[in-house]
Design a protein around this motif. Structure first.
Motif, mmCIF file in Angstrom:
data_model
loop_
_atom_site.group_PDB
_atom_site.id
_atom_site.type_symbol
_atom_site.label_atom_id
_atom_site.label_comp_id
_atom_site.label_asym_id
_atom_site.label_seq_id
_atom_site.Cartn_x
_atom_site.Cartn_y
_atom_site.Cartn_z
ATOM 1 N N PHE A 3 12.347 -36.053 134.164
ATOM 2 C CA PHE A 3 11.719 -36.888 132.905
ATOM 3 C C PHE A 3 10.716 -37.515 134.461
ATOM 4 N N GLN A 4 12.013 -37.968 135.772
ATOM 5 C CA GLN A 4 11.002 -38.799 136.402
ATOM 6 C C GLN A 4 10.420 -37.828 137.116
ATOM 7 N N PRO A 421 6.132 -33.345 127.999
ATOM 8 C CA PRO A 421 6.714 -33.150 126.788
ATOM 9 C C PRO A 421 8.550 -34.108 127.040
ATOM 10 N N LEU A 422 9.101 -34.925 126.063
ATOM 11 C CA LEU A 422 10.413 -35.501 126.410
ATOM 12 C C LEU A 422 11.522 -34.494 125.783
ATOM 13 N N THR A 423 12.161 -34.751 125.787
ATOM 14 C CA THR A 423 13.428 -35.004 124.587
ATOM 15 C C THR A 423 13.988 -36.120 123.791
ATOM 16 N N ILE A 424 14.480 -36.212 122.660
ATOM 17 C CA ILE A 424 15.333 -37.370 122.522
ATOM 18 C C ILE A 424 16.346 -37.456 123.584
ATOM 19 N N GLU A 425 16.926 -37.046 124.011
ATOM 20 C CA GLU A 425 18.246 -37.374 125.081
ATOM 21 C C GLU A 425 16.719 -38.145 126.469
ATOM 22 N N ASP A 426 16.319 -37.937 126.182
ATOM 23 C CA ASP A 426 15.143 -38.870 127.320
ATOM 24 C C ASP A 426 14.672 -40.139 127.746
ATOM 25 N N LEU A 427 15.314 -40.606 126.522
ATOM 26 C CA LEU A 427 15.394 -42.492 125.975
ATOM 27 C C LEU A 427 16.296 -42.690 126.060
ATOM 28 N N ASN A 428 16.151 -43.470 127.418
ATOM 29 C CA ASN A 428 17.590 -44.344 127.852
ATOM 30 C C ASN A 428 16.830 -44.922 129.195
ATOM 31 N N LYS A 429 18.233 -45.886 129.174
ATOM 32 C CA LYS A 429 17.848 -46.609 130.001
ATOM 33 C C LYS A 429 17.577 -46.109 130.998
ATOM 34 N N GLU A 430 17.802 -45.842 132.141
ATOM 35 C CA GLU A 430 17.667 -45.583 133.378
ATOM 36 C C GLU A 430 16.882 -44.925 133.477
ATOM 37 N N ASN A 431 15.378 -43.186 132.667
ATOM 38 C CA ASN A 431 14.512 -43.340 132.534
ATOM 39 C C ASN A 431 13.407 -44.109 132.585
ATOM 40 N N TYR A 432 13.702 -45.380 131.293
ATOM 41 C CA TYR A 432 12.554 -45.656 131.298
ATOM 42 C C TYR A 432 12.339 -47.243 132.437
ATOM 43 N N ASP A 433 13.819 -47.719 132.637
ATOM 44 C CA ASP A 433 13.195 -48.090 133.521
ATOM 45 C C ASP A 433 12.397 -47.723 135.509
ATOM 46 N N PHE A 434 12.056 -46.381 135.327
ATOM 47 C CA PHE A 434 11.873 -45.759 136.163
ATOM 48 C C PHE A 434 10.435 -46.159 135.665
ATOM 49 N N TYR A 435 10.148 -45.348 134.642
ATOM 50 C CA TYR A 435 8.882 -45.624 133.466
ATOM 51 C C TYR A 435 8.316 -46.719 134.183
ATOM 52 N N CYS A 436 9.151 -48.088 134.431
ATOM 53 C CA CYS A 436 8.727 -49.116 134.694
ATOM 54 C C CYS A 436 8.454 -49.258 135.662
ATOM 55 N N GLY A 503 7.880 -47.784 124.584
ATOM 56 C CA GLY A 503 7.843 -49.237 124.473
ATOM 57 C C GLY A 503 10.240 -49.245 124.238
ATOM 58 N N LEU A 504 10.253 -50.873 124.712
ATOM 59 C CA LEU A 504 11.352 -51.215 124.579
ATOM 60 C C LEU A 504 11.359 -51.784 123.089
ATOM 61 N N ASP A 505 12.534 -52.427 122.214
ATOM 62 C CA ASP A 505 12.438 -53.367 121.554
ATOM 63 C C ASP A 505 13.965 -54.614 121.821
ATOM 64 N N THR A 506 13.840 -54.914 121.252
ATOM 65 C CA THR A 506 14.427 -56.159 121.428
ATOM 66 C C THR A 506 15.329 -56.773 120.160
ATOM 67 N N TYR A 507 16.165 -56.710 119.876
ATOM 68 C CA TYR A 507 16.685 -57.174 118.356
ATOM 69 C C TYR A 507 17.921 -58.106 119.114
ATOM 70 N N LYS A 512 16.566 -51.984 122.778
ATOM 71 C CA LYS A 512 17.164 -49.443 122.560
ATOM 72 C C LYS A 512 15.287 -49.113 123.332
ATOM 73 N N VAL A 513 15.244 -48.208 123.805
ATOM 74 C CA VAL A 513 13.632 -47.200 124.415
ATOM 75 C C VAL A 513 13.319 -47.266 122.841
ATOM 76 N N VAL A 514 12.044 -47.148 123.046
ATOM 77 C CA VAL A 514 11.208 -46.799 120.950
ATOM 78 C C VAL A 514 10.677 -45.833 121.871
ATOM 79 N N PHE A 515 10.520 -44.552 121.764
ATOM 80 C CA PHE A 515 9.365 -43.234 122.066
ATOM 81 C C PHE A 515 8.262 -44.121 120.207
ATOM 82 N N ARG A 516 6.639 -45.078 120.212
ATOM 83 C CA ARG A 516 6.693 -44.983 119.024
ATOM 84 C C ARG A 516 5.364 -43.780 118.551
ATOM 85 N N ILE A 517 5.617 -43.189 117.899
ATOM 86 C CA ILE A 517 5.077 -42.075 117.071
ATOM 87 C C ILE A 517 3.220 -42.473 116.778
ATOM 88 N N ARG A 518 2.616 -41.895 117.835
ATOM 89 C CA ARG A 518 1.719 -42.118 117.103
ATOM 90 C C ARG A 518 0.424 -41.185 116.394
#
Length: 525
Positions: A3-4, A421-436, A503-507, A512-518
């Motif tokens: 991913f990175q 391309p992503l996999t569902i397992e790519d949706l993790n905090k480490e990858n999202y922090d790098f994305y940010c 994106g990131l959803d906080t509740y 949770k890292v979220v992939f928003r389907i367009r």
């Protein structure tokens, strides 16, 4: 490929490039206009006005860039003791830019110096009138000059002054004028200038990038009470600036026909630490923003003035020309073809005002300039433009627009959007922090679109049936879908290829890292 690594290659960056980009915004990295003759002349003229207590009026604009640039200059001149008046025109009562009637009023009230902020460069008739009445006019502007540029006494312009080789907002120009007058950098002024980078869709390079990063840093650190009242939570993000703060401020100029509304919006920006006054005005602004959302949601277009082809769409809204860009954006998402939405000009019933919005690959700025004689006014970017023309030209210009849509479509100008391309397992905090670390996204540096393939069995539905979702194994990330439910439920599809963004959803403290389907496409076995 990880991913990175994919992200770095997508932006043609190395880790060293990324480290440089994600440094916090810094005043020391701003390019300054101090040595430019046009800038020095503006500073000298304002110093003269200050020393003489000359009666001065600031004339701004009703959008975020106009409101912020006027506020920046007003606060600086107040601090220096000049105490200028200020005026923000109403879009529906008098339209954009300095006009003759206001010039006459300013003369009657004893003003001698007019400082146009985020306008003025093309106000030829109004400036000539001011001169005939013995007044001087300065402009701090970033708009493109027309063939008949105004005969201004002084002009500070981002490119005409030789300051930058890329466009910037009027608020950033006002920032340098204000801080030079005060002989210091100012954090609140920088925050406002950063907001204007996003509102005016400036390219995220040089000063624009520094102001954008400074605005987020300072909002988080200083938490200016007035601005914080317009964002949903204290942990401010770039999304909050782009999708909450800026639309709320812009809504006043877009829909309010009371001539005091835009002036009060500017007053809101002039009181960053007055919690009582700013809270009351913030409530008013948020109410106006909600009204705007309802208008856009429920808009009904004139079917009798609707022209459509396989590659373009033209329609007319009954009113609210200030919302034509939002109307056009809504239709673009629905139709995925270039759209021109028009509305009557309140101050002149013989004119139509409108906006063009187009998908990736289309370029309408050159189209407008090549037919400039047909328009009263035009401007904007390749895929987001504004136009004003005589109502009698509607059918001829609508046909011309659709013909251009066909031409560009046949020339296959559409750029292929790269999807990572992503996999569902790519949706993790480490990858999202790098994305940010790539933030902020914007003009010239758009957020990436990702592609994710998911089995139909991976999706579940909420009890209401209005949301579909799929978690990864660790439940650290999820994909969410807000539409296309019939496709998702269709038993013939074994899997779906989904496009979307991260994106990131906080509740309740749980993120949770979220992939928003367009969009999604069903695939059979």
């Amino acid at each position: 490929m990880s991913f990175q690594t994919q992200l770095l290659e997508h932006y043609h960056m190395t880790m060293k490039d990324l480290d440089r980009r994600c440094q916090p915004g810094s005043f020391s990295r701003l390019s300054r206009p101090d040595s430019l003759p046009s800038f020095q002349a503006v500073i000298a003229r304002l110093e003269k006005a200050i020393s003489r207590k000359e009666k001065t009026i600031l004339y701004g604009d009703y959008d975020v860039d106009g409101l912020t640039s006027t506020s920046i200059l007003k606060m600086a001149l107040d601090e220096r003791g000049l105490k200028p008046g200020f005026f923000i025109p109403n879009r529906y009562r008098e339209g954009y830019g300095l006009n003759g009637e206001r010039v006459k009023q300013f003369k009657e009230k004893g003003y001698h110096l007019i400082v146009c902020v985020d306008n003025g460069i093309n106000a030829k008739e109004a400036v000539d009138l001011a001169h005939s009445l013995g007044m001087e006019v300065i402009a701090i502007d970033h708009h493109e000059p027309s063939e008949e540029k105004a005969n201004l006494d002084l002009l500070f312009h981002d490119r005409l002054s030789g300051f930058l080789d890329y466009p910037c907002s009027a608020a950033s120009l006002a920032y340098f004028v204000a801080t030079t007058l005060l002989q210091r950098d100012d954090e609140y002024f920088a925050t406002l200038a950063g907001c204007a980078v996003f509102s005016d869709v400036m390219p995220l390079v040089g000063n624009n990038l520094e102001f954008a990063k400074l605005s987020l840093l300072l909002l988080r650190n200083r938490a200016y009470p007035n601005l914080m009242d317009l964002v949903p939570h204290p942990d401010v993000s770039y999304e909050d600036i782009t999708f909450s703060l800026i639309p709320a401020l812009n809504s006043v100029g877009r829909i309010e026909k009371d001539e005091m509304a835009t002036i009060n919006a500017c007053r809101f920006l002039l009181t960053p630490f007055d919690k009582e006054k700013s809270y009351q005005r913030a409530c008013q602004i948020k109410a106006i923003n909600e009204k705007k959302k309802e208008i856009v949601k429920n808009i009904v277009f004139d079917k009798k003035q609707e022209l459509e082809s396989s590659h373009g769409f033209v329609t007319v809204a009954p009113s609210y020309s200030g919302l034509s860009g939002l109307f056009a954006g809504k239709l673009l998402r629905e139709k995925n073809v270039p759209v021109l939405v028009l509305a009557p000009e309140d101050s002149d019933p013989d004119l139509l005002v409108g906006s063009i919005r187009a998908p990736l690959g289309y370029k309408f700025d050159t189209f407008l300039s090549s037919h400039s004689s047909l328009f009263k006014a035009y401007g904007g970017h390749a895929r987001a433009c504004g136009v004003t023309f005589e109502k009698r030209r509607f059918y001829s210009l609508a046909t011309l627009f659709l013909t251009e849509c066909e031409k560009q479509a046949l020339e296959n100008t559409e750029e292929k959007e790269e999807k990572l391309p992503l996999t569902i397992e790519d949706l993790n905090k480490e990858n999202y922090d790098f994305y940010c670390r790539f933030f902020p996204f914007g003009e010239g540096f758009p957020a990436p679109t990702f592609a994710l393939s998911l089995a139909s069995s991976a999706f579940s539905f909420t009890p209401s049936g209005k949301l579909a979702y799929a978690f990864n194994a660790s439940k650290e990330g999820k994909a969410v879908c807000f539409s296309s439910f019939d496709t998702l439920r269709d038993p013939q599809f074994a899997s779906f290829l989904c496009d979307g963004e991260l994106g990131l959803d906080t509740y309740q403290g749980d993120s949770k890292v979220v992939f928003r389907i367009r969009s999604l496409k069903g695939e059979k076995d």
